[in-house]
Scaffold this motif. Structure first.
Motif, PDB file in Angstrom:
ATOM      1  N   GLN A 173       0.750  -1.168   0.033  1.00  0.00           N
ATOM      2  CA  GLN A 173       0.006  -0.021  -0.013  1.00  0.00           C
ATOM      3  C   GLN A 173       0.780   1.388   0.142  1.00  0.00           C
ATOM      4  O   GLN A 173       0.636   2.236  -0.550  1.00  0.00           O
ATOM      5  CB  GLN A 173      -0.861  -0.192   1.074  1.00  0.00           C
ATOM      6  N   GLN A 174       2.187   1.286   0.619  1.00  0.00           N
ATOM      7  CA  GLN A 174       2.982   2.311   0.533  1.00  0.00           C
ATOM      8  C   GLN A 174       3.600   2.578  -1.076  1.00  0.00           C
ATOM      9  O   GLN A 174       3.447   3.784  -1.177  1.00  0.00           O
ATOM     10  CB  GLN A 174       4.292   2.059   1.448  1.00  0.00           C
ATOM     11  N   TRP A 232      -7.607  -7.290   5.819  1.00  0.00           N
ATOM     12  CA  TRP A 232      -7.198  -8.317   4.963  1.00  0.00           C
ATOM     13  C   TRP A 232      -6.776  -9.664   5.505  1.00  0.00           C
ATOM     14  O   TRP A 232      -7.260 -10.751   5.090  1.00  0.00           O
ATOM     15  CB  TRP A 232      -6.025  -7.787   3.996  1.00  0.00           C
ATOM     16  N   VAL A 233      -5.980  -9.585   6.556  1.00  0.00           N
ATOM     17  CA  VAL A 233      -5.670 -10.565   7.348  1.00  0.00           C
ATOM     18  C   VAL A 233      -6.847 -11.236   8.111  1.00  0.00           C
ATOM     19  O   VAL A 233      -6.968 -12.399   7.953  1.00  0.00           O
ATOM     20  CB  VAL A 233      -4.717 -10.027   8.643  1.00  0.00           C
ATOM     21  N   ALA A 254      -7.899  -7.304  -4.745  1.00  0.00           N
ATOM     22  CA  ALA A 254      -8.410  -6.296  -5.544  1.00  0.00           C
ATOM     23  C   ALA A 254      -8.731  -5.317  -4.402  1.00  0.00           C
ATOM     24  O   ALA A 254      -8.526  -3.866  -4.769  1.00  0.00           O
ATOM     25  CB  ALA A 254      -9.360  -6.744  -6.157  1.00  0.00           C
ATOM     26  N   LYS A 255      -9.395  -5.432  -3.265  1.00  0.00           N
ATOM     27  CA  LYS A 255      -9.706  -4.469  -2.511  1.00  0.00           C
ATOM     28  C   LYS A 255      -8.552  -3.821  -1.925  1.00  0.00           C
ATOM     29  O   LYS A 255      -8.577  -2.349  -1.682  1.00  0.00           O
ATOM     30  CB  LYS A 255     -10.626  -5.096  -1.276  1.00  0.00           C
ATOM     31  N   LEU A 256      -7.486  -4.502  -1.290  1.00  0.00           N
ATOM     32  CA  LEU A 256      -6.326  -3.996  -0.807  1.00  0.00           C
ATOM     33  C   LEU A 256      -5.540  -2.999  -1.975  1.00  0.00           C
ATOM     34  O   LEU A 256      -5.321  -1.787  -1.527  1.00  0.00           O
ATOM     35  CB  LEU A 256      -5.333  -5.140  -0.579  1.00  0.00           C
ATOM     36  N   ILE A 303      -9.355  -1.636   1.851  1.00  0.00           N
ATOM     37  CA  ILE A 303      -9.526  -2.106   3.058  1.00  0.00           C
ATOM     38  C   ILE A 303      -8.094  -2.033   3.763  1.00  0.00           C
ATOM     39  O   ILE A 303      -7.351  -1.616   2.947  1.00  0.00           O
ATOM     40  CB  ILE A 303      -9.691  -3.757   3.227  1.00  0.00           C
ATOM     41  N   THR A 304      -8.099  -2.206   5.061  1.00  0.00           N
ATOM     42  CA  THR A 304      -6.659  -2.075   5.562  1.00  0.00           C
ATOM     43  C   THR A 304      -5.747  -3.320   5.691  1.00  0.00           C
ATOM     44  O   THR A 304      -6.497  -4.591   5.347  1.00  0.00           O
ATOM     45  CB  THR A 304      -6.865  -1.711   7.037  1.00  0.00           C
TER      46      THR A 304
END
Length: 443
Positions: A248-249, A433-434, A421-423, A428-429
């Motif tokens: 995400q970064q 996800w986890v 896909a959401k990530l 989502i965070t």
């Protein structure tokens, strides 16, 4: 594994000559089509129709039958989608073929749990000449509960970090040797109005490749191994959160091409961004080489395409030699087959599938055979430099992990792809996800 992606991910050849025909391998042409001239035989074999695979597989069976006239093999070839349905139904009804062609991983684990395939561990131990000819890393996707239930066959297709040499030269940069260096390249290419990384994000499995390799480099192969064996809350390993955060970064830093979530891999739009110089890098399966060669004009021929392995992560526990992708295709033996049929299958798997003609066939098709020493034949290919790179990284890999959506069950794989896909869309965070993925472990 999504059926719509199988043609590209599983069977695309590496040379320009192979690309045009290899794309048909997963869809076939007229299957099922029975092996002619052999009759019902003692052992049966089911696999996929279409070039380049079917002709090579047919030739192997013909060679075996010609030298074993009293114990012949009969073969039937199906189009990809038809095969996936028919093989599952037939095996479930106890009417499957003697030899079951497949992808290993989650599908194989399902067969093992139901007691439908033979344990080959002892046979391979008694035949070290057979096992030792195959890349060691390819046995991972054939192994369930420390026992081997399939023989790795055919070719290998690792994930490769491709890059456009011309745009790297334009900004005076070198290919990244670490995750830190990769992140540092992002602002450099963005400042030059070049997308740092091409990505066909709508296809989802392309996004997955970034997670697979990042997790391996951060936490080592054992992290996903615990997920594969069904350990409760295995996704809660700190390395997973680190992986998700780093991805995400990268997204927030505009590392991927603008609009990546609407770009499809099936259209090869992601490939075009690389060979046209609109993007600097792309993480993709080794089959990408053939696509760029066939569609990118003289990009590959002129030496514009570069390639390297995914870089290590600073402080990571993973072995940089580890590979992820398609560590091979797999042949299992039905536990319901007669003793005579099993003997024929083992003879076929220990002789014909390891002979020089088999190796030559896959090399000619643009593939890198899964067999040790097959690099000796790669020099005859016009793409020898790339093929030898693939051979080297595949043969030296201590671990060659299977793509997650192939290793997991269909249920868990679909949840995985949806969450990926959401990530990537920042919906989502990492922790969400986890939590979601822990909910489908073992399902």
């Amino acid at each position: 594994m999504n059926a719509k992606n199988l043609s590209r991910r599983e069977f695309l050849g590496l040379t320009a000559g192979a690309v045009g025909t290899a794309a048909l391998a997963a869809c076939g042409s007229s299957g099922p089509s029975s092996q002619s001239g052999g009759g019902p035989g003692v052992a049966s074999y089911w696999s996929l129709s279409g070039p380049p695979g079917e002709p090579i597989r047919r030739a192997a069976i013909d060679r075996f039958n010609s030298t074993n006239p009293t114990t012949k093999i009969s073969a039937t070839f199906f189009q990809n989608d038809a095969y996936k349905q028919k093989i599952k139904t037939a095996i479930g009804a106890g009417q499957g073929p003697t030899m079951i062609w497949g992808w290993g991983g989650g599908g194989l684990k399902t067969y093992v749990t139901a007691g439908q395939v033979e344990d080959l561990t002892g046979w391979l131990a008694q035949n070290p000449a057979v096992k030792n000819k195959i890349f060691p890393g390819s046995f991972g996707a054939a192994t369930v509960n420390d026992k081997i239930y399939a023989m790795p066959v055919e070719t290998v297709q690792p994930i490769v970090l491709f890059y456009n040499k011309q745009v790297f030269e334009k900004v005076g940069a070198q290919p990244p040797r670490s995750w830190g260096e990769l992140m540092a390249l992002v602002p450099t290419f963005n400042a030059a109005k070049i997308a740092p990384i091409s990505l066909g994000g709508q296809s989802r499995w392309t996004n997955m490749m970034w997670l697979e390799l990042l997790l391996d480099r951060i936490g080592g192969s054992q992290v996903f191994d615990r997920v594969f064996v069904g350990e409760k809350n295995a996704w809660s390993d700190p390395a997973v959160l680190d992986m998700l955060t780093k991805v995400q970064q990268l997204i927030q830093a505009n590392g991927f091409v603008k609009g990546f979530s609407s770009i499809t891999a099936d259209s090869n739009a992601d490939q075009a961004l690389l060979y046209t110089g609109k993007a600097a890098m792309m993480l993709h399966g080794s089959w990408s080489y053939g696509i760029q060669q066939a569609q990118g004009g003289d990009f590959v021929k002129s030496g514009g395409l570069g390639w390297t392995s995914f870089p290590p992560v600073e402080g990571g526990k993973g072995d940089p030699s580890d590979q992820v992708g398609n560590p091979g295709q797999y042949l299992s033996i039905s536990s319901k087959a007669t003793a005579a049929a099993k003997d024929v299958a083992k003879k076929f798997m220990s002789t014909t599938l390891l002979d020089n003609q088999e190796v030559a066939g896959w090399v000619k098709s643009g593939g890198v055979p899964i067999i040790e020493g097959s690099d000796a034949q790669l020099g005859t290919s016009p793409d020898a430099q790339f093929l030898k790179f693939i051979y080297d990284v595949s043969s030296k890999a201590k671990v060659f992990a299977q793509s997650w959506d192939q290793a997991l069950s269909p249920t868990a794989a679909e949840t995985l792809l949806d969450n990926i896909a959401k990530l990537f869309q920042m919906q989502i965070t990492p922790q969400q996800w986890v939590d979601s993925m822990n909910g489908v472990i073992g399902k």
